[in-house]
Design an enzyme around this catalytic site. Sequence first.
Site, short mmCIF file in Angstrom:
data_model
loop_
_atom_site.label_atom_id
_atom_site.label_comp_id
_atom_site.label_asym_id
_atom_site.label_seq_id
_atom_site.Cartn_x
_atom_site.Cartn_y
_atom_site.Cartn_z
N SER A 81 6.81 -9.58 -11.60
CA SER A 81 8.06 -9.27 -10.97
C SER A 81 8.27 -8.18 -9.80
O SER A 81 8.08 -7.15 -10.28
CB SER A 81 9.24 -9.36 -11.49
OG SER A 81 10.53 -9.18 -10.87
N HIS A 138 6.61 -13.22 -8.66
CA HIS A 138 8.01 -13.76 -9.10
C HIS A 138 8.86 -13.00 -8.05
O HIS A 138 8.81 -11.37 -8.02
CB HIS A 138 8.26 -13.18 -10.53
CG HIS A 138 9.55 -13.68 -10.90
ND1 HIS A 138 9.92 -14.93 -11.42
CD2 HIS A 138 10.66 -12.90 -11.29
CE1 HIS A 138 11.05 -15.09 -11.88
NE2 HIS A 138 11.73 -13.82 -11.75
N ASP A 143 12.89 -11.75 -7.28
CA ASP A 143 14.20 -12.01 -7.73
C ASP A 143 15.27 -11.77 -6.62
O ASP A 143 15.28 -10.69 -6.14
CB ASP A 143 14.61 -10.85 -8.86
CG ASP A 143 13.75 -11.19 -10.12
OD1 ASP A 143 13.86 -12.25 -10.48
OD2 ASP A 143 13.14 -10.23 -10.51
N MET A 155 19.09 -11.68 -5.64
CA MET A 155 20.25 -11.17 -6.43
C MET A 155 21.21 -10.90 -5.40
O MET A 155 20.88 -10.33 -4.21
CB MET A 155 20.09 -10.02 -6.98
CG MET A 155 18.93 -10.04 -8.27
SD MET A 155 19.09 -8.60 -9.40
CE MET A 155 17.79 -8.79 -10.53
N HIS A 194 13.29 -16.71 -7.75
CA HIS A 194 14.19 -16.81 -8.74
C HIS A 194 15.47 -16.32 -8.01
O HIS A 194 15.88 -15.39 -7.89
CB HIS A 194 14.02 -15.79 -9.98
CG HIS A 194 14.98 -15.50 -10.81
ND1 HIS A 194 14.86 -14.81 -12.00
CD2 HIS A 194 16.13 -16.62 -11.42
CE1 HIS A 194 16.00 -15.03 -12.92
NE2 HIS A 194 16.54 -16.21 -12.35
N MET A 200 19.16 -15.48 -8.17
CA MET A 200 20.30 -15.21 -9.07
C MET A 200 21.48 -14.97 -8.04
O MET A 200 22.15 -14.01 -7.67
CB MET A 200 19.92 -13.94 -9.82
CG MET A 200 19.13 -14.21 -10.97
SD MET A 200 18.49 -12.71 -11.80
CE MET A 200 16.96 -12.65 -10.45
N MET A 248 16.08 -17.63 -19.46
CA MET A 248 16.17 -15.81 -19.40
C MET A 248 16.12 -15.18 -20.59
O MET A 248 16.91 -15.44 -21.68
CB MET A 248 17.47 -15.63 -18.63
CG MET A 248 17.69 -15.86 -17.33
SD MET A 248 16.42 -15.10 -16.21
CE MET A 248 16.72 -13.16 -16.28
N ASP A 293 11.69 -14.89 -18.77
CA ASP A 293 11.74 -13.63 -17.91
C ASP A 293 12.69 -12.86 -18.43
O ASP A 293 13.94 -12.93 -18.80
CB ASP A 293 12.50 -14.36 -16.62
CG ASP A 293 12.53 -13.39 -15.53
OD1 ASP A 293 12.20 -12.07 -15.59
OD2 ASP A 293 13.24 -13.58 -14.36
C1 DX5 Z 1 16.06 -9.83 -14.34
C2 DX5 Z 1 14.96 -10.64 -13.55
C3 DX5 Z 1 13.73 -10.27 -14.02
C4 DX5 Z 1 13.14 -8.78 -13.97
C5 DX5 Z 1 12.33 -8.71 -15.14
O1 DX5 Z 1 17.40 -10.29 -14.01
O2 DX5 Z 1 15.20 -11.93 -13.35
O3 DX5 Z 1 12.61 -10.96 -13.18
O4 DX5 Z 1 12.47 -8.31 -12.95
O5 DX5 Z 1 11.80 -7.23 -15.57
P1 DX5 Z 1 11.30 -6.80 -16.64
O6 DX5 Z 1 9.85 -7.72 -16.79
O7 DX5 Z 1 11.35 -5.25 -16.60
O8 DX5 Z 1 12.41 -7.11 -17.85
ZN ZN Z 2 13.50 -12.91 -12.42
#
Ligand code: DX5
Ligand code: ZN
Length: 227
Positions: free
Chosen positions: A8, A31, A33, A35, A64, A66, A135, A173
């Site tokens: 990620s 990956h 993210d 947000m 991903h 969110m 998750m 994740d």
């Molecule tokens: C959290 C994200 C993850 C995050 C994971 O909301 O969806 O993808 O990057 O990070 P680590 O591996 O540090 O928990």
């Molecule tokens: Zn993620």
Amino acid sequence: MVTRINPSILAADFANFESELSRIRSADLVHVDIMDNHFVPNLTFGLGMVERLQQVSPLPLDIHLMIDNPERWAPGYAEAGAYSVTFHAEATTEPVALARRLRQIGARAGIALKPGTDVTPYLDLLDEFDQVLVMTVEPGFGGQSFMHETMPKLAQLRAKVHSTGLDVWLQVDGGITAQTIEIAAAAGADTFVAGSSVFGAENPAAQIDLLRQGAASHRHGAGNLES
Ligand code: DX5
Ligand code: ZN
């Protein structure tokens, strides 16, 4: 069963994505993210950034989302060429329609479940998805601790995938390390997102190898005829 390691870039150096991507060439997908500071209390990047990453990344993108209102935004990520687009079950009332739209555009369609979201309503819809993301932390931030209590969902999903023969990837994740990856693999995951454990390592390539070995040696069904 194939093991996939998806670092990620939430844990990468935001000012140097191109060089950060070159450190994880031995991974499977990147990956990303997304947000929106509404669905989760944090803000990262959007479609413009992903369009540029798509141009420079040597690996396919695993998006991903969110975000609220994924109907509005998810198709754009598929149109940008993302290999996989995953939206949250909690953010939509029409997951099947959205997944069909993503597949029609040519992306793999994924559905993500927060730790408190029951998987049962989705078990009979599995043929509509290419990936289920369980998750293993509350979405929003990297560097949190793995929540063991989410593992029964993977076991339910793995049993359903096995009994139906569907090709649905089961992704975890959050809080994935060389230790917790063994637990998630044994519970049935085959696709592992890792942020801080990969980009926080001195040698990300060696860490990817370590994670891959941990997952492969503890994978669900190892030791019997299931492969
Ligand atoms: C959290 C994200 C993850 C995050 C994971 O909301 O969806 O993808 O990057 O990070 P680590 O591996 O540090 O928990
Ligand atoms: Zn993620």
